[in-house]
Write a protein that holds these residues in place. Structure first.
Motif, PDB file in Angstrom:
ATOM      1  N   VAL B  89       0.864  -1.175   0.000  1.00  0.00           N
ATOM      2  CA  VAL B  89       0.000   0.000   0.000  1.00  0.00           C
ATOM      3  C   VAL B  89       0.901   1.226   0.000  1.00  0.00           C
ATOM      4  N   TYR B  90       0.601   2.155  -0.868  1.00  0.00           N
ATOM      5  CA  TYR B  90       1.407   3.369  -0.982  1.00  0.00           C
ATOM      6  C   TYR B  90       0.578   4.558  -0.516  1.00  0.00           C
ATOM      7  N   PHE B  91       1.179   5.316   0.392  1.00  0.00           N
ATOM      8  CA  PHE B  91       0.504   6.478   0.946  1.00  0.00           C
ATOM      9  C   PHE B  91       1.202   7.749   0.523  1.00  0.00           C
ATOM     10  N   CYS B  92       0.410   8.709   0.105  1.00  0.00           N
ATOM     11  CA  CYS B  92       0.871  10.061  -0.125  1.00  0.00           C
ATOM     12  C   CYS B  92       0.534  10.860   1.133  1.00  0.00           C
ATOM     13  N   ALA B  93       1.385  11.812   1.498  1.00  0.00           N
ATOM     14  CA  ALA B  93       1.141  12.572   2.722  1.00  0.00           C
ATOM     15  C   ALA B  93       1.621  14.003   2.555  1.00  0.00           C
ATOM     16  N   LEU B  94       1.057  14.883   3.369  1.00  0.00           N
ATOM     17  CA  LEU B  94       1.323  16.316   3.290  1.00  0.00           C
ATOM     18  C   LEU B  94       1.657  16.844   4.673  1.00  0.00           C
ATOM     19  N   SER B  95       2.685  17.687   4.777  1.00  0.00           N
ATOM     20  CA  SER B  95       2.874  18.443   6.013  1.00  0.00           C
ATOM     21  C   SER B  95       2.956  19.922   5.646  1.00  0.00           C
ATOM     22  N   GLU B  96       2.358  20.754   6.470  1.00  0.00           N
ATOM     23  CA  GLU B  96       2.177  22.160   6.136  1.00  0.00           C
ATOM     24  C   GLU B  96       2.879  23.077   7.124  1.00  0.00           C
ATOM     25  N   GLU B  97       3.221  24.239   6.630  1.00  0.00           N
ATOM     26  CA  GLU B  97       3.920  25.207   7.480  1.00  0.00           C
ATOM     27  C   GLU B  97       3.045  25.639   8.651  1.00  0.00           C
ATOM     28  N   ASN B  98       1.723  25.688   8.454  1.00  0.00           N
ATOM     29  CA  ASN B  98       0.847  26.181   9.537  1.00  0.00           C
ATOM     30  C   ASN B  98       0.831  25.251  10.739  1.00  0.00           C
ATOM     31  N   THR B  99       1.323  24.037  10.570  1.00  0.00           N
ATOM     32  CA  THR B  99       1.468  23.132  11.711  1.00  0.00           C
ATOM     33  C   THR B  99       2.935  22.998  12.098  1.00  0.00           C
ATOM     34  N   GLY B 100       3.775  23.873  11.557  1.00  0.00           N
ATOM     35  CA  GLY B 100       5.203  23.770  11.820  1.00  0.00           C
ATOM     36  C   GLY B 100       5.795  22.494  11.271  1.00  0.00           C
ATOM     37  N   GLN B 102       4.684  19.708  11.672  1.00  0.00           N
ATOM     38  CA  GLN B 102       4.631  18.754  12.776  1.00  0.00           C
ATOM     39  C   GLN B 102       3.647  17.627  12.565  1.00  0.00           C
ATOM     40  N   LYS B 103       2.851  17.731  11.545  1.00  0.00           N
ATOM     41  CA  LYS B 103       1.755  16.790  11.414  1.00  0.00           C
ATOM     42  C   LYS B 103       1.655  16.337   9.969  1.00  0.00           C
ATOM     43  N   LEU B 104       1.712  15.043   9.779  1.00  0.00           N
ATOM     44  CA  LEU B 104       1.517  14.486   8.445  1.00  0.00           C
ATOM     45  C   LEU B 104       0.053  14.141   8.267  1.00  0.00           C
ATOM     46  N   VAL B 105      -0.493  14.603   7.156  1.00  0.00           N
ATOM     47  CA  VAL B 105      -1.848  14.206   6.793  1.00  0.00           C
ATOM     48  C   VAL B 105      -1.732  13.206   5.655  1.00  0.00           C
ATOM     49  N   PHE B 106      -2.246  12.025   5.884  1.00  0.00           N
ATOM     50  CA  PHE B 106      -2.115  10.953   4.902  1.00  0.00           C
ATOM     51  C   PHE B 106      -3.344  10.856   4.018  1.00  0.00           C
ATOM     52  N   GLY B 107      -3.114  10.383   2.804  1.00  0.00           N
ATOM     53  CA  GLY B 107      -4.220   9.951   1.969  1.00  0.00           C
ATOM     54  C   GLY B 107      -4.675   8.571   2.413  1.00  0.00           C
ATOM     55  N   THR B 108      -5.677   8.074   1.754  1.00  0.00           N
ATOM     56  CA  THR B 108      -6.241   6.785   2.137  1.00  0.00           C
ATOM     57  C   THR B 108      -5.446   5.608   1.584  1.00  0.00           C
ATOM     58  N   GLY B 109      -4.456   5.897   0.767  1.00  0.00           N
ATOM     59  CA  GLY B 109      -3.577   4.844   0.285  1.00  0.00           C
ATOM     60  C   GLY B 109      -4.086   4.183  -0.983  1.00  0.00           C
ATOM     61  N   THR B 110      -3.143   3.680  -1.756  1.00  0.00           N
ATOM     62  CA  THR B 110      -3.443   2.886  -2.949  1.00  0.00           C
ATOM     63  C   THR B 110      -2.752   1.540  -2.801  1.00  0.00           C
ATOM     64  N   ARG B 111      -3.552   0.495  -2.864  1.00  0.00           N
ATOM     65  CA  ARG B 111      -2.977  -0.853  -2.771  1.00  0.00           C
ATOM     66  C   ARG B 111      -2.529  -1.277  -4.168  1.00  0.00           C
ATOM     67  N   LEU B 112      -1.278  -1.589  -4.314  1.00  0.00           N
ATOM     68  CA  LEU B 112      -0.731  -2.042  -5.586  1.00  0.00           C
ATOM     69  C   LEU B 112      -0.458  -3.543  -5.508  1.00  0.00           C
ATOM     70  N   LEU B 113      -1.051  -4.260  -6.425  1.00  0.00           N
ATOM     71  CA  LEU B 113      -0.815  -5.708  -6.505  1.00  0.00           C
ATOM     72  C   LEU B 113      -0.092  -5.989  -7.810  1.00  0.00           C
ATOM     73  N   VAL B 114       1.091  -6.539  -7.703  1.00  0.00           N
ATOM     74  CA  VAL B 114       1.873  -6.888  -8.881  1.00  0.00           C
ATOM     75  C   VAL B 114       1.948  -8.404  -8.945  1.00  0.00           C
ATOM     76  N   SER B 115       1.398  -8.935 -10.002  1.00  0.00           N
ATOM     77  CA  SER B 115       1.402 -10.393 -10.135  1.00  0.00           C
ATOM     78  C   SER B 115       2.478 -10.834 -11.132  1.00  0.00           C
ATOM     79  N   PRO B 116       2.990 -12.038 -10.931  1.00  0.00           N
ATOM     80  CA  PRO B 116       4.084 -12.517 -11.798  1.00  0.00           C
ATOM     81  C   PRO B 116       3.582 -12.795 -13.215  1.00  0.00           C
TER      82      PRO B 116
END
Lengths: 115, 116
Positions: B89-100, B102-116
């Motif tokens: 699962v891959y998560f994108c996240a954001l941290s902003e200056e207004n929180t110094g 200090q706080k990561l806000v995550f997305g809900t994630g994308t599950r990647l399935l790679v099959s052989p």
């Protein structure tokens, strides 16, 4: 490479019991965090800690939760009276705080199951 | 409104295919950081990349590349020639200056399935 370490990796506890999750942040880091991930959901911020005090906390971090840095290396999360909905993966994280160091590094997580 | 949106819940590809994971963010700050983290089945969160808001240069690291476009508030992640070990699962996240930052806000994630 330095890393954040967490113990235990998995804990099962009965509802109403107190739980302490332990973390050793990266040694030269100044900012410490706890995040939570309920199974299958996104990672959520709980609390940030700097200079021996909480700098920010989320609405999830109610009076049942507390954090402490009892010595120079450990950072703990205590849940006083666990509820079923506290079952989640708890991640400890740390950040150096330098201008070029605003990356938050996570530990491997502590999986808490409340039964 | 979500600060970080990962619209793709799950993507399945066959090994050696290229795959792009989308991330759209929302912030009023001019200074912020964007991140990608990987969560393999073992559960840990592995840092992949950090980008600050003033650096729109695309970045390539081996089979990974990132495309940051402020005009569309997007920070997309491409894996070239995917491998089974990329399954996570891959998560994108954001941290902003207004929180110094200090706080990561995550997305809900994308599950990647790679099959052989």
């Amino acid at each position: 490479e330095p890393e954040v370490t967490q113990t235990p990796s998995h804990q099962v506890t009965q509802m109403g019991q107190e739980v302490i999750l332990r973390c050793v942040p990266i040694s030269n880091h100044l900012y410490f965090y706890w995040y939570r991930q309920i199974l299958g959901q996104k990672v959520e911020f709980l609390v940030s800690f700097y200079n021996n005090e909480i700098s920010e906390k989320s609405e999830i971090f109610d009076d049942q939760f507390s954090v402490e840095r009892p010595d120079g290396s450990n950072f703990t999360l205590k849940i006083r009276s666990t509820k079923l909905e506290d079952s989640a993966m708890y991640f400890c994280a740390s950040m150096s705080g330098s201008y070029s160091g605003n990356t938050i590094y996570f530990g491997e997580g502590s999986w808490l199951t409340v039964v | 409104a979500q600060k970080v949106t990962q619209a793709q819940t799950e993507i399945s590809v066959v090994e050696k295919e290229d795959v792009t994971l989308d991330c759209v963010y929302e912030t009023r700050d001019t200074t912020y950081y964007l991140f990608w983290y990987k969560q393999p089945p073992s559960g840990e969160l592995v840092f992949l990349i950090r980008r600050n808001s003033f650096d729109e240069q695309n970045e390539i690291s081996g089979r990974y590349s990132w495309n940051f476009q402020k005009s569309t508030s997007s920070f997309n992640f491409t894996i070239t020639a995917s491998q089974v070990v990329d399954s996570a699962v891959y998560f994108c996240a954001l941290s902003e200056e207004n929180t110094g930052f200090q706080k990561l806000v995550f997305g809900t994630g994308t599950r990647l399935l790679v099959s052989p």
